[in-house]
Design an enzyme around this catalytic site. Structure first.
Site, PDB file in Angstrom:
ATOM      1  N   TYR A  73      59.551  33.958  30.290  1.00 27.62           N
ATOM      2  CA  TYR A  73      58.848  33.551  31.690  1.00 27.62           C
ATOM      3  C   TYR A  73      59.585  33.371  32.412  1.00 27.62           C
ATOM      4  CZ  TYR A  73      55.342  30.340  33.966  1.00 27.62           C
ATOM      5  OH  TYR A  73      54.534  29.760  34.740  1.00 27.62           O
ATOM      6  N   LYS A 100      52.165  34.787  31.065  1.00 24.37           N
ATOM      7  CA  LYS A 100      51.384  33.678  31.201  1.00 24.37           C
ATOM      8  C   LYS A 100      50.693  33.716  29.899  1.00 24.37           C
ATOM      9  CE  LYS A 100      52.133  32.463  35.558  1.00 24.37           C
ATOM     10  NZ  LYS A 100      52.408  31.041  36.007  1.00 24.37           N
ATOM     11  N   GLU A 135      46.269  35.775  38.623  1.00 28.55           N
ATOM     12  CA  GLU A 135      47.940  35.349  38.732  1.00 28.55           C
ATOM     13  C   GLU A 135      48.549  36.219  39.948  1.00 28.55           C
ATOM     14  OE1 GLU A 135      49.267  32.989  36.997  1.00 28.55           O
ATOM     15  OE2 GLU A 135      50.905  33.271  38.420  1.00 28.55           O
ATOM     16  N   ASP A 181      48.057  30.195  40.923  1.00 30.86           N
ATOM     17  CA  ASP A 181      49.006  29.950  41.930  1.00 30.86           C
ATOM     18  C   ASP A 181      48.245  28.763  42.949  1.00 30.86           C
ATOM     19  OD1 ASP A 181      50.983  31.838  41.362  1.00 30.86           O
ATOM     20  OD2 ASP A 181      49.378  32.858  41.405  1.00 30.86           O
ATOM     21  N   ALA A 198      53.334  27.530  53.689  1.00 33.44           N
ATOM     22  CA  ALA A 198      51.778  27.145  53.648  1.00 33.44           C
ATOM     23  C   ALA A 198      50.965  28.452  53.276  1.00 33.44           C
ATOM     24  CB  ALA A 198      51.479  26.563  54.870  1.00 33.44           C
ATOM     25  N   THR A 251      49.550  30.791  49.581  1.00 35.05           N
ATOM     26  CA  THR A 251      48.599  30.643  48.413  1.00 35.05           C
ATOM     27  C   THR A 251      49.025  29.084  47.717  1.00 35.05           C
ATOM     28  OG1 THR A 251      48.749  33.056  48.464  1.00 35.05           O
ATOM     29  CG2 THR A 251      47.790  31.709  46.360  1.00 35.05           C
ATOM     30  N   ALA A 252      50.392  28.997  47.277  1.00 30.85           N
ATOM     31  CA  ALA A 252      50.493  27.982  46.486  1.00 30.85           C
ATOM     32  C   ALA A 252      50.539  26.695  47.626  1.00 30.85           C
ATOM     33  CB  ALA A 252      51.944  28.147  45.745  1.00 30.85           C
ATOM     34  N   ASN A 255      56.378  23.469  37.380  1.00 30.17           N
ATOM     35  CA  ASN A 255      55.828  24.777  37.107  1.00 30.17           C
ATOM     36  C   ASN A 255      54.338  24.806  36.542  1.00 30.17           C
ATOM     37  OD1 ASN A 255      55.198  27.508  35.897  1.00 30.17           O
ATOM     38  ND2 ASN A 255      57.344  27.953  36.317  1.00 30.17           N
ATOM     39  N   ASN A 256      53.450  25.576  37.048  1.00 28.58           N
ATOM     40  CA  ASN A 256      52.085  25.384  36.643  1.00 28.58           C
ATOM     41  C   ASN A 256      52.008  25.579  35.045  1.00 28.58           C
ATOM     42  OD1 ASN A 256      52.588  28.195  36.647  1.00 28.58           O
ATOM     43  ND2 ASN A 256      51.480  28.354  38.623  1.00 28.58           N
TER      44      ASN A 256
HETATM   45  N1  NAD Z   1      56.578  26.220  40.614  1.00 31.62           N
HETATM   46  C1  NAD Z   1      55.173  26.577  40.424  1.00 31.62           C
HETATM   47  O1  NAD Z   1      54.413  26.464  39.651  1.00 31.62           O
HETATM   48  C2  NAD Z   1      54.841  27.846  41.471  1.00 31.62           C
HETATM   49  C3  NAD Z   1      53.563  28.437  41.531  1.00 31.62           C
HETATM   50  C4  NAD Z   1      53.200  29.232  42.356  1.00 31.62           C
HETATM   51  C5  NAD Z   1      54.074  29.595  43.423  1.00 31.62           C
HETATM   52  N2  NAD Z   1      55.232  29.179  43.269  1.00 31.62           N
HETATM   53  C6  NAD Z   1      56.356  29.650  44.298  1.00 31.62           C
HETATM   54  O2  NAD Z   1      55.900  29.539  45.698  1.00 31.62           O
HETATM   55  C7  NAD Z   1      56.421  30.595  46.243  1.00 31.62           C
HETATM   56  C8  NAD Z   1      55.484  30.972  46.879  1.00 31.62           C
HETATM   57  O3  NAD Z   1      54.390  31.629  46.414  1.00 31.62           O
HETATM   58  P1  NAD Z   1      52.922  32.040  46.976  1.00 31.62           P
HETATM   59  O4  NAD Z   1      52.081  32.685  45.942  1.00 31.62           O
HETATM   60  O5  NAD Z   1      52.327  30.750  47.874  1.00 31.62           O
HETATM   61  O6  NAD Z   1      53.311  33.104  48.058  1.00 31.62           O
HETATM   62  P2  NAD Z   1      52.689  33.297  49.511  1.00 31.62           P
HETATM   63  O7  NAD Z   1      53.255  34.548  50.006  1.00 31.62           O
HETATM   64  O8  NAD Z   1      51.039  33.114  49.300  1.00 31.62           O
HETATM   65  O9  NAD Z   1      53.051  31.996  50.281  1.00 31.62           O
HETATM   66  C9  NAD Z   1      54.371  31.993  50.831  1.00 31.62           C
HETATM   67  C10 NAD Z   1      54.421  31.556  52.336  1.00 31.62           C
HETATM   68  O10 NAD Z   1      55.664  31.144  52.601  1.00 31.62           O
HETATM   69  C11 NAD Z   1      55.685  31.416  54.032  1.00 31.62           C
HETATM   70  N3  NAD Z   1      57.180  31.798  54.422  1.00 31.62           N
HETATM   71  C12 NAD Z   1      57.728  33.051  54.385  1.00 31.62           C
HETATM   72  N4  NAD Z   1      59.126  32.981  54.921  1.00 31.62           N
HETATM   73  C13 NAD Z   1      59.196  31.348  55.454  1.00 31.62           C
HETATM   74  C14 NAD Z   1      60.094  30.676  55.900  1.00 31.62           C
HETATM   75  N5  NAD Z   1      61.314  31.234  56.285  1.00 31.62           N
HETATM   76  N6  NAD Z   1      59.725  29.582  56.317  1.00 31.62           N
HETATM   77  C15 NAD Z   1      58.670  28.979  56.181  1.00 31.62           C
HETATM   78  N7  NAD Z   1      57.550  29.778  55.323  1.00 31.62           N
HETATM   79  C16 NAD Z   1      57.952  30.918  54.940  1.00 31.62           C
HETATM   80  C17 NAD Z   1      54.855  32.782  54.099  1.00 31.62           C
HETATM   81  O11 NAD Z   1      54.490  33.280  55.377  1.00 31.62           O
HETATM   82  C18 NAD Z   1      53.729  32.387  53.233  1.00 31.62           C
HETATM   83  O12 NAD Z   1      52.728  31.566  53.873  1.00 31.62           O
HETATM   84  C19 NAD Z   1      57.237  31.440  45.449  1.00 31.62           C
HETATM   85  O13 NAD Z   1      58.366  31.706  45.275  1.00 31.62           O
HETATM   86  C20 NAD Z   1      56.542  31.196  44.083  1.00 31.62           C
HETATM   87  O14 NAD Z   1      57.287  31.512  42.924  1.00 31.62           O
HETATM   88  C21 NAD Z   1      55.853  28.266  42.453  1.00 31.62           C
HETATM   89  O1  LMR Z   2      54.977  32.157  37.409  1.00 33.52           O
HETATM   90  C1  LMR Z   2      55.661  31.028  37.379  1.00 33.52           C
HETATM   91  O2  LMR Z   2      56.763  30.601  37.057  1.00 33.52           O
HETATM   92  C2  LMR Z   2      55.024  29.831  38.409  1.00 33.52           C
HETATM   93  C3  LMR Z   2      54.191  30.639  39.501  1.00 33.52           C
HETATM   94  O3  LMR Z   2      52.863  31.076  39.019  1.00 33.52           O
HETATM   95  C4  LMR Z   2      55.004  31.467  40.476  1.00 33.52           C
HETATM   96  O4  LMR Z   2      54.129  32.380  41.072  1.00 33.52           O
HETATM   97  O5  LMR Z   2      55.966  31.196  40.533  1.00 33.52           O
HETATM   98 MG    MG Z   3      52.329  32.684  39.997  1.00 31.86          MG
END
Ligand code: NAD
Ligand code: LMR
Ligand code: MG
Length: 567
Positions: A105, A178, A249, A273, A306, A308-309, A467-468
């Site tokens: 993962y 996943k 996902e 996400d 801001a 998806t996540a 993490n989710n």
């Molecule tokens: N920890 C978790 O469980 C978890 C879950 C989902 C996503 N994530 C992480 O969150 C991150 C984003 O994922 P997502 O699916 O939301 O992607 P996404 O592309 O939908 O969102 C990313 C956002 O960040 C913005 N961005 C890009 N550069 C930037 C900057 N310099 N300053 C500010 N904003 C900026 C983008 O415009 C976009 O809106 C990924 O690294 C992903 O691994 C973590």
């Molecule tokens: O996959 C992960 O580790 C968490 C989340 O779904 C991501 O997209 O980063």
């Molecule tokens: Mg993901």
């Protein structure tokens, strides 16, 4: 060939024989086949003479695993084992979860996805193509599973893998990863799941130019073809597998929320996400609320990224603050979204529809410092003005929480809650060691990717993983056991509270989220809470009463060799 679980007899029954048995990971047990089984299944002469136990096999596999030179090699090794002998794979993973979760993962799965077309050995999952929507049904049927045989399908289109972007067909590995977590954490029966790649093309030129690239060699389909294809998938999957939870996902920001919004009211479906991340983040904040002693409704939140996540996180925090006594407007006003052009403001061009509700009136920030190159108010200025108590990173921008940002935040709050959630590891907005150093050990931290404990002034700080993975396995198990027909907001909030309740954030250096060695127990607690919430929200089709804890535990699949009968 058919293979079935005969519940009345408590055994697996199969018509497969010989190499047809050995080549099926769900049937194959290699050197652990008993002499009787070898006779019955036509395996005499096809495996070496000794008969090993699962324990012995697991020890051998662990030695092979530790002999691998790199994390990617360890991932490839485990994938091959997964494809060869499912029980042994899950036994090994369960025995060494702390060590192997980061390999199957996040973060190593990201590397495996980038290298997919090179490390490819065997297909893993179902590949659907936007160029042949008429084949969706045939491909889903090829899994040889009946209408009551599938509990869960994880699908990706590979456009926004973790924080590393568009990797086309290689994205299948996040769906497989996943599913491995669903089983390792919550005991979802792996034989009742499917990983699906929705191959709509890729916009990564490097892949399009690569002769070894294994996906559809064209740019991503336009919206019309995309929507029709996704709809063909949902409609067909629903018809073939009426009770399956459809998990989405790593879709790109233009599609993730749109697709979820299209189906969530009428389908048993879930976007990890948006919703899973929102729930685990809420759990971390609730735990931080407990450790800091500041009520949730009094917090001020800044979210970098801001997308998806980030907006999924914002929505669940807003709803939780509203449940804590604020109006929705008051709660929304406590959350500040910062994206690639700085603070979201209503006068900005190009805001996505889901960002609009968090955009600030231009007048509110008229006197704030702007960065013209950025095109708006930068994070450092937002932090200085807002004095947040919670800082969340979902931007995929490694190091974006600079020393200045963190020190400014920490100057105004006793226990800053700082959650760099971006994956993989190198994209974390800050490392725990830096954050602890810059805040004099006062920060309450959790990160999306795993980090080792940090020593700071004689205290060992354990770092929980925001993490989710702390949410989706239990959410899925609870929803399946309850026979849920929808995933409701109430079920997500219940999952978040269950994770927070399963944490003990008090005491020096304590983690604010459960650690990996607690993942199974946490997932079971989440499942029970989710099943109860499903019943409370009127979407449970199975009985949910005082016996629900026992039923959830009884539903947990364990990696053992079950009786096997040739028929
Ligand atoms: N920890 C978790 O469980 C978890 C879950 C989902 C996503 N994530 C992480 O969150 C991150 C984003 O994922 P997502 O699916 O939301 O992607 P996404 O592309 O939908 O969102 C990313 C956002 O960040 C913005 N961005 C890009 N550069 C930037 C900057 N310099 N300053 C500010 N904003 C900026 C983008 O415009 C976009 O809106 C990924 O690294 C992903 O691994 C973590
Ligand atoms: O996959 C992960 O580790 C968490 C989340 O779904 C991501 O997209 O980063
Ligand atoms: Mg993901």
């Amino acid at each position: 060939m058919t293979t079935q679980w005969n519940a009345a007899e408590g055994r697996i029954e199969t018509t497969a024989r010989g190499r047809g048995v050995l080549s099926r990971p769900r049937l194959n047990r290699g050197t652990a086949f008993t002499r009787e089984e070898r006779e019955e299944l036509g395996l005499v002469g096809l495996v070496p003479p000794a008969v090993l136990t699962l324990d012995q096999q697991a020890r051998r596999a662990y030695q092979q695993y530790t002999a691998q030179p790199t994390d990617l090699a360890r991932n490839v090794y485990l994938t091959a084992l997964h494809d060869r002998n499912e029980v042994l794979f899950f036994r090994l993973l369960g025995d060494h979860l702390d060590e192997m979760l980061p390999i199957v993962y996040t973060p190593t799965v990201g590397r495996a996805i980038e290298r997919y077309s090179y490390e490819y050995r065997r297909p893993g999952g179902v590949y659907l193509s936007v160029d042949a929507p008429e084949d969706v049904e045939r491909a889903l049927r090829a899994a040889e599973l009946g209408p009551d045989d599938v509990d869960l399908i994880v699908a990706t289109d590979g456009e926004a893998i973790l924080g590393i972007g568009d990797w086309g067909v290689g994205g299948i590995d996040i769906a497989v990863g996943k599913l491995a977590v669903y089983t390792a954490a919550a005991g979802i029966d792996p034989g009742r799941t499917l990983a699906v790649m929705l191959d709509v093309g890729t916009n990564r030129q490097e892949l399009l130019d690569d002769p070894l690239y294994l996906g559809n060699r064209h740019p991503r389909a336009d919206r019309e073809a995309y929507d029709a294809f996704v709809d063909a998938y949902v409609t067909t999957a629903r018809r073939l597998f009426p009770r399956a939870l459809l998990h989405w996902e790593d879709f790109g920001p233009a599609n993730a929320r749109r697709v979820l919004d299209r189906y969530r009211e009428r389908e048993f479906t879930f976007n990890d996400d948006i919703q899973g991340t929102g729930a685990v983040n809420l759990a971390a904040v609730l735990s931080g609320v407990r450790a800091s002693g500041v009520p949730l409704r009094e917090h001020r939140v800044v979210i970098l990224g801001a997308g998806t996540a980030g907006v999924g996180v914002a929505d669940q925090l807003r709803d939780a603050m509203a449940a804590d006594g604020l109006s929705t407007e008051e709660a929304t006003a406590r959350i500040y979204g910062v994206d690639r052009h700085g603070l979201l403001t209503r006068d900005q061009d190009g805001l996505r529809d889901f960002q609009v509700r968090y955009a600030r009136p231009a007048a509110e920030v008229a006197g704030w410092r702007r960065d013209e190159a950025l095109g708006g108010v930068p994070l450092a200025e937002v932090v200085a003005r807002v004095r947040p108590t919670v800082l969340i990173g979902t931007s995929g921008q490694g190091g974006a929480f600079t020393e200045e940002v963190v020190r400014t935040m920490a100057a105004h709050t006793d226990r800053p809650i700082i959650l760099p959630m971006s994956n993989p590891t190198r994209l974390a907005e800050a490392t725990p060691a830096d954050v602890l150093a810059w805040t004099g050990g006062r920060a309450l931290i959790a990160t999306g990717s795993p980090f080792a404990p940090v020593e700071h002034e004689g205290v060992t700080y354990r770092i929980g993983q925001a993490n989710n993975a702390l949410v989706f396995p239990g959410l899925g198990l609870g929803a399946i056991v309850a026979g849920a027909s929808r995933i409701t907001d109430g079920m997500l909030a219940a999952a978040a509270h269950a994770v927070a309740d399963h944490t003990d954030p008090d005491g020096p250096g304590a983690a604010i989220l459960p650690l990996t060695d607690q993942l199974h127990e946490t997932s079971v607690a989440v499942a029970v809470a989710v099943a109860r919430a499903a019943a409370a929200d009127g979407v449970a089709r199975e009985t949910v009463d005082d016996g629900i804890g026992d039923r959830v535990r009884a539903a947990v699949w364990h990696p053992v060799y079950r009786p096997l009968k040739a028929v």
